[in-house]
Write a protein that holds these residues in place. Structure first.
Motif, PDB file in Angstrom:
ATOM      1  N   SER A 212      23.664  65.494  51.438  1.00 48.30           N
ATOM      2  CA  SER A 212      23.808  64.115  51.007  1.00 48.30           C
ATOM      3  C   SER A 212      23.246  63.189  52.078  1.00 48.30           C
ATOM      4  O   SER A 212      23.039  63.599  53.223  1.00 48.30           O
TER       5      SER A 212
ATOM      6  N   THR B 235      24.865  60.967  53.434  1.00 44.55           N
ATOM      7  CA  THR B 235      25.905  60.869  54.459  1.00 44.55           C
ATOM      8  C   THR B 235      25.733  61.973  55.487  1.00 44.55           C
ATOM      9  O   THR B 235      25.824  61.750  56.696  1.00 44.55           O
ATOM     10  N   ALA B 236      25.448  63.194  54.966  1.00 42.58           N
ATOM     11  CA  ALA B 236      25.268  64.324  55.883  1.00 42.58           C
ATOM     12  C   ALA B 236      24.044  64.096  56.754  1.00 42.58           C
ATOM     13  O   ALA B 236      24.055  64.385  57.957  1.00 42.58           O
TER      14      ALA B 236
ATOM     15  N   ARG C 131      24.868  61.731  59.371  1.00 35.09           N
ATOM     16  CA  ARG C 131      25.657  62.392  60.414  1.00 35.09           C
ATOM     17  C   ARG C 131      24.753  63.149  61.372  1.00 35.09           C
ATOM     18  O   ARG C 131      24.924  63.112  62.579  1.00 35.09           O
TER      19      ARG C 131
ATOM     20  N   ASP D 224      31.809  73.441  56.531  1.00 38.96           N
ATOM     21  CA  ASP D 224      31.171  72.173  56.891  1.00 38.96           C
ATOM     22  C   ASP D 224      30.939  71.309  55.638  1.00 38.96           C
ATOM     23  O   ASP D 224      29.983  70.541  55.567  1.00 38.96           O
TER      24      ASP D 224
ATOM     25  N   ASP E 256      30.950  68.558  52.692  1.00 34.48           N
ATOM     26  CA  ASP E 256      31.075  67.103  52.591  1.00 34.48           C
ATOM     27  C   ASP E 256      32.275  66.732  51.731  1.00 34.48           C
ATOM     28  O   ASP E 256      32.824  65.640  51.860  1.00 34.48           O
TER      29      ASP E 256
ATOM     30  N   PRO F  48      35.484  66.477  56.182  1.00 35.04           N
ATOM     31  CA  PRO F  48      34.703  66.146  54.984  1.00 35.04           C
ATOM     32  C   PRO F  48      34.409  64.645  54.911  1.00 35.04           C
ATOM     33  O   PRO F  48      35.143  63.845  55.505  1.00 35.04           O
ATOM     34  N   SER F  49      33.353  64.306  54.172  1.00 33.73           N
ATOM     35  CA  SER F  49      33.048  62.878  53.972  1.00 33.73           C
ATOM     36  C   SER F  49      33.976  62.287  52.928  1.00 33.73           C
ATOM     37  O   SER F  49      34.250  61.085  52.942  1.00 33.73           O
TER      38      SER F  49
ATOM     39  N   LEU G 296      29.231  59.998  47.774  1.00 30.87           N
ATOM     40  CA  LEU G 296      28.463  60.969  48.559  1.00 30.87           C
ATOM     41  C   LEU G 296      26.964  60.697  48.463  1.00 30.87           C
ATOM     42  O   LEU G 296      26.153  61.427  49.032  1.00 30.87           O
TER      43      LEU G 296
END
Ligand code: SF4
Length: 262
Positions: free
Chosen positions: A27, A29-30, A33, A95, A97, A181-182, A249
């Motif tokens: 995502s 978001t990932a 990160r 790991d 999300d 997690p997100s 996400l």
């Protein structure tokens, strides 16, 4: 990993994601990160947990395995330790999300040692597939790691008591702390009570964002509720909650998914 290498990885992932809506599973978001991750001075990448505890990304599986070992030997609830077939720790991507939280193992989960494998679990797997996830993409765990015991000769499952949830909750807190997690999804009112200590009607809780330890938390119905209540309107509510999760996400959502009914 050095910064130029990180940039290359991010660029490659973005390119693949543009071409293909399903893979790789990364995502925005990932990616953000990754972009924000401090450049490690050693071979290992470092990041920080919500509690400020330093964490090695590649060690998440090892850290979870250590907690799993403690859970496997846990006898804090003597009545559950003696009645369980085995503990049910959690399953999925260390790991991830996205992390789902249910209430407690039922008879099927107690037998198989994995959360959400019974009929309700199969429905959860269908919901995940509709979101373009496989079970191994996300992480799934319960508040309680042992099946709530039942009187001898009786069938079915019972919800965990507040005391049982309070006793077991620290293990879940550790799991969330490691996975980071997100987005979290709590399935049903009991899971919400176990996680937040909040008791309220699901119609008041679901469909809007809450937070747990600064992590966005979506509350929706437990799949078992949908098995009991087959009304399309209830299924649609769960799907709308999942659409909100996908939006959060920043996952691509097709027109077909927007119009989907479970
Ligand atoms: S429910 Fe949790 S705290 Fe209680 S015995 Fe099982 S693992 Fe231990």
């Amino acid at each position: 990993m050095t910064q130029p290498a990180l940039d290359l990885v991010i660029a490659a992932l973005e390119k693949i994601r543009e071409k293909n809506s399903r893979a790789p599973r990364a995502s925005k978001t990932a990616l953000a990160r990754l972009q924000d991750a401090p450049v490690a001075t050693s071979q290992q990448e470092a990041c920080t947990s919500p509690t400020g505890r330093p964490l090695q990304l590649e060690n998440k599986a090892d850290l979870l395995a250590a907690v799993r070992e403690r859970v496997g030997a846990c006898t804090k609830c003597a009545h559950l330790a003696s009645s369980r077939t085995q503990t049910v720790f959690g399953v999925g991507n260390p790991d991830a999300d996205l992390m789902f939280i249910g209430e407690a193992p039922g008879a099927d989960e107690d037998q198989q040692g994995e959360p959400f494998v019974g009929r309700a679990g199969q429905l959860l797997t269908r919901i995940l597939k509709a979101m373009n996830f496989e079970r191994e993409d996300v992480y799934i765990a319960n508040i309680l790691k042992c099946r709530p015991d039942m009187p001898a000769g009786s069938f079915g499952n019972r919800p965990p008591t507040p005391t049982e949830m309070q006793t077991c909750r620290p293990y879940l807190v550790e799991q969330i702390d490691i996975i980071q997690p997100s987005v979290l999804v709590a399935l049903g009112a009991v899971a919400v009570e176990g996680l937040l200590g909040t008791r309220a009607a699901m119609r008041e809780l679901r469909g809007r964002w809450h937070t747990y330890n600064s992590i966005p938390l979506m509350i929706t119905y437990h799949p078992a509720y949908l098995l009991r209540n087959q009304a399309p309107s209830e299924k649609r509510k769960v799907w709308e909650d999942m659409l909100q999760v996908m939006e959060r996400l920043e996952l691509p959502i097709s027109e077909r998914q927007r119009n989907y009914f479970l």
